[in-house]
Every structure is written in C-alpha cells, then in structure tokens.
Design an enzyme around this catalytic site. Structure first.
Site, PDB file in Angstrom:
ATOM      1  N   LYS A 121      -1.983  11.168   4.271  1.00  0.00           N
ATOM      2  CA  LYS A 121      -1.119  10.383   3.381  1.00  0.00           C
ATOM      3  C   LYS A 121      -1.665   8.964   3.232  1.00  0.00           C
ATOM      4  CE  LYS A 121       2.521   8.037   4.369  1.00  0.00           C
ATOM      5  NZ  LYS A 121       3.838   7.542   4.826  1.00  0.00           N
ATOM      6  N   ASP A 139       4.981  11.399   0.752  1.00  0.00           N
ATOM      7  CA  ASP A 139       5.797  10.837   1.830  1.00  0.00           C
ATOM      8  C   ASP A 139       7.101  11.617   1.892  1.00  0.00           C
ATOM      9  OD1 ASP A 139       7.323   9.964  -0.313  1.00  0.00           O
ATOM     10  OD2 ASP A 139       7.544   7.921   0.448  1.00  0.00           O
TER      11      ASP A 139
END
Length: 216
Positions: A121, A139
């Site tokens: 991420k 997320d």
C-alpha cells in the site's frame, strides 16, 4: 457482484459527489513523502501533518534522518501511534536511501517495498502521488467501499481489491479514484444495515447486485 462497467459508473458517481480530491500529506520531496506515508499507517493524515513539519525541519534529508537519535524521533512522532516501530523504520529507511540509493527513493514497487516499514500500500501511494505512476493503493476505506458496493466479494484481500479496480479503470483514472474512494469512505458509513441505508449510491449498487444475481 457488479459488472465491470457498473463499477466504473459507481466510481464516477463518487467523483461527482466528492469533487476533485488530492493527496493530503504535506511533504516537499519524494523522501519526505515516503516517510509521511510510513508514519500514516493506522493513523490519520491530519495527525501525521501535525508532526512532520517538526520532523522535516530538524531532519530534512535521508542523511540527516539516518543520523538522528531514535529517542528524539520518537518524541516528535509520538502522537501518531506505533511510534517506537515507526521511528526505527524511518531511520533505517533513511540510511538505506542515503547509503545504497544515492538519496533517491525508488520509483518502482519492489524497491520501495524492500524498505523498512513500507508495504505494498505504501509503495502504491508513493508511486502514484510522488511519481505520478498508474498504481492504485488499497486502504481500509477503499476495501470497505469495494466490498459494500459489491465490487468484490466480502472475503477479498487488499491485493484482490487492487487488481479488480486496476482491471476496470483506465490507467489515467487510478490516481483520482484512490483519493475519491478514501474521501467517500470518510463521508459515508459502509456499516449500515441495508434497511437503514441512506446513501443513494449504495442503494443503487445493492439494486444492481440483486439484478445481476437474478439474471445469473
């Protein structure tokens, strides 16, 4: 599940609702942005932006930060949470970027993911926001929206969410879609029961999913 073109439509509806959204972390260089993203894990961008001006004024470059006392860095970033691990990770990352990378943050995913505290991420956020590359970061907001709006199954992993969104959107739309979905997830709850739902788009996606299931 929604069909690919329905997912694109739903994301476009979010963008109409939310309007233009850009990244909200404050940083002057790709290295500072990388540090900010590492600090933002399980913390809000607002909380990170409160500590990074102090951190970057004192330690603006990889060389400066790698020489920092870990206790001093911990004190500066204490309010963002997980500060013990984060302080050590950003100091280690600073040393690697300075000593092994000539002060340049890698502009490819594997290189960023090799740095302490940086997962997929983080790499995708840095590549998209700092380097303008067509990556898509997942997320908790993006994951929750993708599941609630029937883009992916409830058991989908972040990587499966990422691959689904990347497969349906044009490359040039990935950057904006990421920030739009985060803002949308902050505006609307993804946890309301269907009979209590108030968001028109969520209701519409529920109907589309029912129609798709009924149609086989």
């Amino acid at each position: 599940m929604l069909k690919d073109e329905q997912i694109v439509w739903a994301i476009q509806q979010m963008e109409t609702d939310i309007g233009p959204v850009e990244q909200s972390l404050d940083a002057r260089t790709p290295f500072q942005f990388l540090v900010s993203v590492i600090l933002s894990a399980q913390a809000t961008d607002v909380s990170v932006n409160k500590v990074t001006p102090i951190l970057f004024e004192k330690y603006p470059t990889p060389k400066d930060l790698m020489m920092a006392d870990v206790g001093d860095v911990e004190q500066i970033i204490r309010s963002v949470g997980l500060f013990h691990n984060k302080a050590r990770n950003i100091i280690k990352t600073a040393r690697i970027v300075h000593e092994e990378m000539n002060d340049r943050v890698p502009n490819y995913r594997k290189g960023i993911m090799a740095l302490p505290g940086a997962g997929r991420k983080t790499a995708n956020v840095v590549l998209s926001d700092a380097f303008g590359l067509p990556t898509f970061a997942v997320d908790t907001h993006v994951s929750a929206i993708s599941k609630r709006l029937h883009f992916v199954p409830q058991a989908a992993t972040p990587l499966q969410v990422e691959k689904k969104i990347v497969s349906v959107l044009a490359r040039e739309d990935l950057h904006q879609a990421h920030h739009t979905m985060i803002a949308y997830g902050r505006k609307y709850s993804m946890k309301l029961a269907p009979d209590k739902e108030v968001c028109p788009l969520i209701k519409a996606c529920d109907r589309l999913e029912e129609e798709n299931e009924a149609g086989g």
